[in-house]
Design a protein around this motif. Structure first.
Motif, mmCIF file in Angstrom:
data_model
loop_
_atom_site.group_PDB
_atom_site.id
_atom_site.type_symbol
_atom_site.label_atom_id
_atom_site.label_comp_id
_atom_site.label_asym_id
_atom_site.label_seq_id
_atom_site.Cartn_x
_atom_site.Cartn_y
_atom_site.Cartn_z
ATOM 1 N N ASN A 197 67.879 62.989 30.864
ATOM 2 C CA ASN A 197 68.147 61.735 31.815
ATOM 3 C C ASN A 197 69.637 61.705 31.902
ATOM 4 O OD1 ASN A 197 65.439 61.115 32.283
ATOM 5 N ND2 ASN A 197 65.563 60.186 30.413
ATOM 6 N N LEU A 198 70.058 61.510 33.143
ATOM 7 C CA LEU A 198 71.591 61.053 33.158
ATOM 8 C C LEU A 198 71.647 59.928 34.101
ATOM 9 C CD1 LEU A 198 74.639 61.664 32.724
ATOM 10 C CD2 LEU A 198 74.725 63.260 34.507
ATOM 11 N N GLU A 199 72.191 58.623 33.596
ATOM 12 C CA GLU A 199 72.462 57.502 34.429
ATOM 13 C C GLU A 199 73.693 57.843 35.331
ATOM 14 O OE1 GLU A 199 72.701 53.482 33.035
ATOM 15 O OE2 GLU A 199 71.765 54.467 30.992
ATOM 16 N N GLY A 200 73.756 57.202 36.524
ATOM 17 C CA GLY A 200 74.909 57.281 37.533
ATOM 18 C C GLY A 200 76.073 56.684 36.910
ATOM 19 N N PRO A 201 77.220 56.940 37.604
ATOM 20 C CA PRO A 201 78.496 56.457 37.246
ATOM 21 C C PRO A 201 78.711 54.673 37.203
ATOM 22 C CG PRO A 201 78.820 57.447 39.101
ATOM 23 C CD PRO A 201 77.418 57.373 38.678
ATOM 24 N N LYS A 202 79.176 54.325 36.032
ATOM 25 C CA LYS A 202 79.320 52.878 36.329
ATOM 26 C C LYS A 202 80.807 52.609 36.714
ATOM 27 C CE LYS A 202 75.929 51.350 32.862
ATOM 28 N NZ LYS A 202 75.473 50.662 31.620
ATOM 29 N N ALA A 203 81.189 51.215 36.378
ATOM 30 C CA ALA A 203 82.649 51.098 37.200
ATOM 31 C C ALA A 203 83.727 51.996 36.581
ATOM 32 C CB ALA A 203 83.008 49.505 37.148
ATOM 33 N N GLY A 204 84.489 52.327 37.186
ATOM 34 C CA GLY A 204 85.531 53.354 36.493
ATOM 35 C C GLY A 204 85.224 54.749 36.140
ATOM 36 N N GLU A 205 83.734 55.160 36.524
ATOM 37 C CA GLU A 205 83.385 56.426 36.138
ATOM 38 C C GLU A 205 83.115 57.371 37.270
ATOM 39 O OE1 GLU A 205 81.068 54.492 32.165
ATOM 40 O OE2 GLU A 205 79.772 55.541 33.638
ATOM 41 N N VAL A 206 82.890 58.649 36.810
ATOM 42 C CA VAL A 206 82.671 59.629 38.102
ATOM 43 C C VAL A 206 81.609 60.682 37.517
ATOM 44 C CG1 VAL A 206 84.079 61.433 39.393
ATOM 45 C CG2 VAL A 206 85.135 59.396 38.693
ATOM 46 N N PHE A 215 78.454 70.979 28.533
ATOM 47 C CA PHE A 215 77.116 71.828 28.269
ATOM 48 C C PHE A 215 76.222 71.092 29.035
ATOM 49 C CE2 PHE A 215 79.073 73.780 24.165
ATOM 50 C CZ PHE A 215 79.892 74.286 24.615
ATOM 51 N N SER A 216 76.314 70.368 30.005
ATOM 52 C CA SER A 216 75.375 69.768 30.863
ATOM 53 C C SER A 216 75.851 69.990 32.164
ATOM 54 C CB SER A 216 75.454 68.183 30.652
ATOM 55 O OG SER A 216 74.478 67.629 31.521
ATOM 56 N N ASN A 217 74.853 70.375 33.114
ATOM 57 C CA ASN A 217 75.118 70.648 34.617
ATOM 58 C C ASN A 217 75.841 69.380 35.373
ATOM 59 O OD1 ASN A 217 73.228 72.455 37.073
ATOM 60 N ND2 ASN A 217 75.294 72.160 36.954
ATOM 61 N N TYR A 218 75.188 68.483 35.158
ATOM 62 C CA TYR A 218 76.099 67.105 35.726
ATOM 63 C C TYR A 218 76.227 66.526 34.269
ATOM 64 C CZ TYR A 218 74.260 68.596 40.051
ATOM 65 O OH TYR A 218 74.015 69.064 41.330
ATOM 66 N N THR A 219 77.624 65.673 34.449
ATOM 67 C CA THR A 219 77.993 64.961 33.547
ATOM 68 C C THR A 219 78.726 63.643 34.047
ATOM 69 O OG1 THR A 219 79.063 64.685 31.272
ATOM 70 C CG2 THR A 219 80.051 66.049 32.855
ATOM 71 N N VAL A 220 79.110 62.607 33.238
ATOM 72 C CA VAL A 220 79.689 61.539 33.852
ATOM 73 C C VAL A 220 81.068 61.288 32.850
ATOM 74 C CG1 VAL A 220 79.736 58.796 33.859
ATOM 75 C CG2 VAL A 220 77.662 60.091 34.723
ATOM 76 N N LEU A 221 81.999 61.127 33.576
ATOM 77 C CA LEU A 221 83.328 60.771 32.756
ATOM 78 C C LEU A 221 84.122 59.846 33.299
ATOM 79 C CD1 LEU A 221 83.411 64.150 33.498
ATOM 80 C CD2 LEU A 221 84.703 64.169 31.770
ATOM 81 N N VAL A 279 80.568 64.342 42.368
ATOM 82 C CA VAL A 279 79.469 64.094 43.099
ATOM 83 C C VAL A 279 79.471 62.557 43.686
ATOM 84 C CG1 VAL A 279 76.942 64.238 43.212
ATOM 85 C CG2 VAL A 279 78.181 66.082 41.943
ATOM 86 N N GLU A 280 79.755 61.808 42.749
ATOM 87 C CA GLU A 280 79.504 60.232 42.937
ATOM 88 C C GLU A 280 80.863 59.526 42.267
ATOM 89 O OE1 GLU A 280 75.526 58.930 42.191
ATOM 90 O OE2 GLU A 280 76.304 56.977 42.322
ATOM 91 N N VAL A 281 81.247 58.504 42.915
ATOM 92 C CA VAL A 281 82.432 57.957 42.180
ATOM 93 C C VAL A 281 81.914 56.296 41.863
ATOM 94 C CG1 VAL A 281 84.390 59.146 42.849
ATOM 95 C CG2 VAL A 281 83.633 57.106 44.166
ATOM 96 N N GLY A 282 82.155 55.849 40.705
ATOM 97 C CA GLY A 282 81.681 54.494 40.541
ATOM 98 C C GLY A 282 82.503 53.224 41.031
ATOM 99 N N ALA A 283 82.146 52.178 40.942
ATOM 100 C CA ALA A 283 83.046 50.924 41.430
ATOM 101 C C ALA A 283 84.326 51.124 40.868
ATOM 102 C CB ALA A 283 82.388 49.665 41.111
ATOM 103 N N GLY A 284 85.438 50.866 41.907
ATOM 104 C CA GLY A 284 86.708 50.707 41.549
ATOM 105 C C GLY A 284 87.456 52.097 41.130
ATOM 106 N N VAL A 285 86.837 53.100 41.330
ATOM 107 C CA VAL A 285 87.757 54.428 41.257
ATOM 108 C C VAL A 285 88.422 54.506 42.581
ATOM 109 C CG1 VAL A 285 87.130 57.005 41.383
ATOM 110 C CG2 VAL A 285 85.761 55.496 39.841
ATOM 111 N N THR A 286 89.718 54.793 42.344
ATOM 112 C CA THR A 286 90.570 54.999 43.598
ATOM 113 C C THR A 286 91.248 56.389 43.630
ATOM 114 O OG1 THR A 286 92.204 54.129 42.245
ATOM 115 C CG2 THR A 286 91.222 52.598 43.516
ATOM 116 N N SER A 287 91.306 57.133 42.305
ATOM 117 C CA SER A 287 92.148 58.475 42.394
ATOM 118 C C SER A 287 91.343 59.586 42.746
ATOM 119 C CB SER A 287 92.848 58.864 41.216
ATOM 120 O OG SER A 287 91.883 58.665 40.245
ATOM 121 N N LEU A 288 90.002 59.493 42.946
ATOM 122 C CA LEU A 288 89.112 60.806 43.139
ATOM 123 C C LEU A 288 88.196 60.207 44.359
ATOM 124 C CD1 LEU A 288 88.519 61.715 39.647
ATOM 125 C CD2 LEU A 288 89.775 62.983 41.275
#
Ligand code: NAD
Ligand code: DAO
Ligand code: ZN
Length: 370
Positions: free
Chosen positions: A21-30, A142-148, A69-78
């Protein structure tokens, strides 16, 4: 969402390929779709259990490239569709470390990253039964999708191939940066590189860029000679074939000792040799290799009294969001080479085979293609 990943369930065992399972990005995450990831010695070191920060279960991998693929709240540079390289050394551009030109070690998310968590202290990954899975070096490629975190992503040009530029996420930048950013090697330098693997070859490439007059490579594996020569090595030394003292041999070969020496083995005995093979009065020895937990370095203090210095470097001293896009340009413009160093590619299912090739010394870089 669900994604496919290689999970390091426990130290010392092969990784297990599974849906997580991978949760979506939270604030400041991508949320990033990883397209390719290299296998670095450091992933192997953590999987082996030798890494003092290693914790399990986790999703390793820190040398990737992919698409936002998706940006969290407050992300401005991507924005969605941007091509990115994950950064295990982030660049927030506002902490005391980022504001000090002497270091690249941004501390903004250091504590949570070291604990395998996102900046809010939680993980986005879990097993299908709900057991949390830790992040690794803030990347988990090493995950096809990841949050950073947004500050741990370098935006790069869209025409650069993922299967090559993923290597800029660690090996290329670490090796070249150790020469350019850390040593600041001058034209005409004479240098020695210990360890001709994925990092050492890039140190050699960096030395060639710096205008070195002599680049000595040292490795126990003669199979590394051909590639190292291609990247600029001028002399090769196999310690097992040297009669007598290795330091004395290297000092003689370099006409009194090297201006710069680089350890890219992680072996503390090699680190001592590297320091002592540096030139009296001015030689600098730069430690890149990561030694096992509890290992210590030693030398006679007189080695330092007489003008040699011992230094270290992480991610080649690079500030990732600023420097990584430039290194991608260097590759695309032909200033540096990457392709010959990618010796093997494989699907995620075969990732453990990639580590077997590394153990046997048969690969420089294996890259997993998703
Ligand atoms: P690698 O396994 O590809 O290469 C290591 C090389 O060292 C091999 O060619 C091996 O034959 C050689 N070697 C081993 N023992 C030796 C000895 N006693 N004398 C001479 N040569 C010897 O590993 P890599 O991916 O190139 O990584 C090298 C080191 O750099 C590792 O310790 C890794 O964890 C570290 N690293 C550090 C950073 C950083 O930012 N500081 C980043 C990435 C990797
Ligand atoms: O303490 O601020 C810090 C950051 C430490 C992380 C440095 C990582 C470099 C060495 C590990 C090799 C990564 C592939
Ligand atoms: Zn910072």
């Amino acid at each position: 969402m669900r994604t496919r990943a290689a999970v390091a369930v426990e130290s010392g065992s092969p990784m297990e390929i599974m849906e997580v399972n991978l949760e979506g990005p939270k604030a400041g995450e991508v949320l990033v779709e990883i397209k390719a990831t290299g296998l670095c010695h450091t992933d192997d070191f953590t999987l082996s259990g030798a890494d003092p920060e290693g914790a399990f279960p986790s999703i390793l991998g820190h040398e990737g490239a992919g698409v936002v693929v998706e940006v969290g709240a407050g992300v401005t540079s991507l924005e969605v569709g941007d091509h990115v390289i994950p950064l295990y050394t982030p660049e927030c551009r506002e902490c005391d470390y980022c504001l000090n030109p002497k270091t690249n070690l941004c501390q903004k998310i250091r504590t949570t990253q070291g604990a395998g968590l996102m900046p809010d202290g939680t993980s986005r990954f879990s097993m299908l039964d709900g057991t949390p899975i830790l992040h690794y070096m803030g990347c988990s490629t090493f995950s096809n999708y990841t949050v950073l975190p947004e500050i741990a992503l370098a935006k790069v040009r869209k025409d650069a191939p993922f299967d090559k530029i993923c290597y800029i996420g660690c090996g290329v930048t670490t090796g070249i940066g150790a020469v350019i950013n850390t040593a600041k090697a001058e034209i005409g330098n004479r240098s020695i590189v210990f360890g001709l693997g994925g990092i050492g070859l890039n140190v050699i490439q960096g030395l060639r860029l710096s205008g070195a007059d002599q680049i000595v490579g040292v490795d126990l594996n003669p199979g590394k000679v051909e590639m190292a020569t291609r990247f600029g090595m001028t002399d090769f030394v196999n310690p097992s074939e040297v009669e007598g003292d290795l330091v004395a041999h290297l000092v003689e070969l370099t006409g009194g000792g090297a201006d710069y020496t680089f350890d890219a083995t992680g072996n503390v005995g090699v680190m001592r040799t590297a320091l002592e093979a540096a030139h009296k009065g001015w030689g600098e020895s730069i430690i890149i290799g990561v030694a096992p937990a509890g290992a210590e370095i030693s030398t006679r203090p007189f080695q330092l009294v007489t003008g040699r210095s011992w230094r270290g470097t992480a991610f080649g001293g690079a500030r990732g969001r600023t420097d990584v896009p430039k290194i991608v340009d260097w590759y695309m413009n032909g200033k540096i080479e990457i392709d010959p160093m990618i010796t093997h590619t494989m699907p995620l299912e075969d990732i453990n085979k990639g580590f077997e090739l590394m153990h046997k010394g048969e690969s420089i870089r294996s890259v997993v293609l998703y």
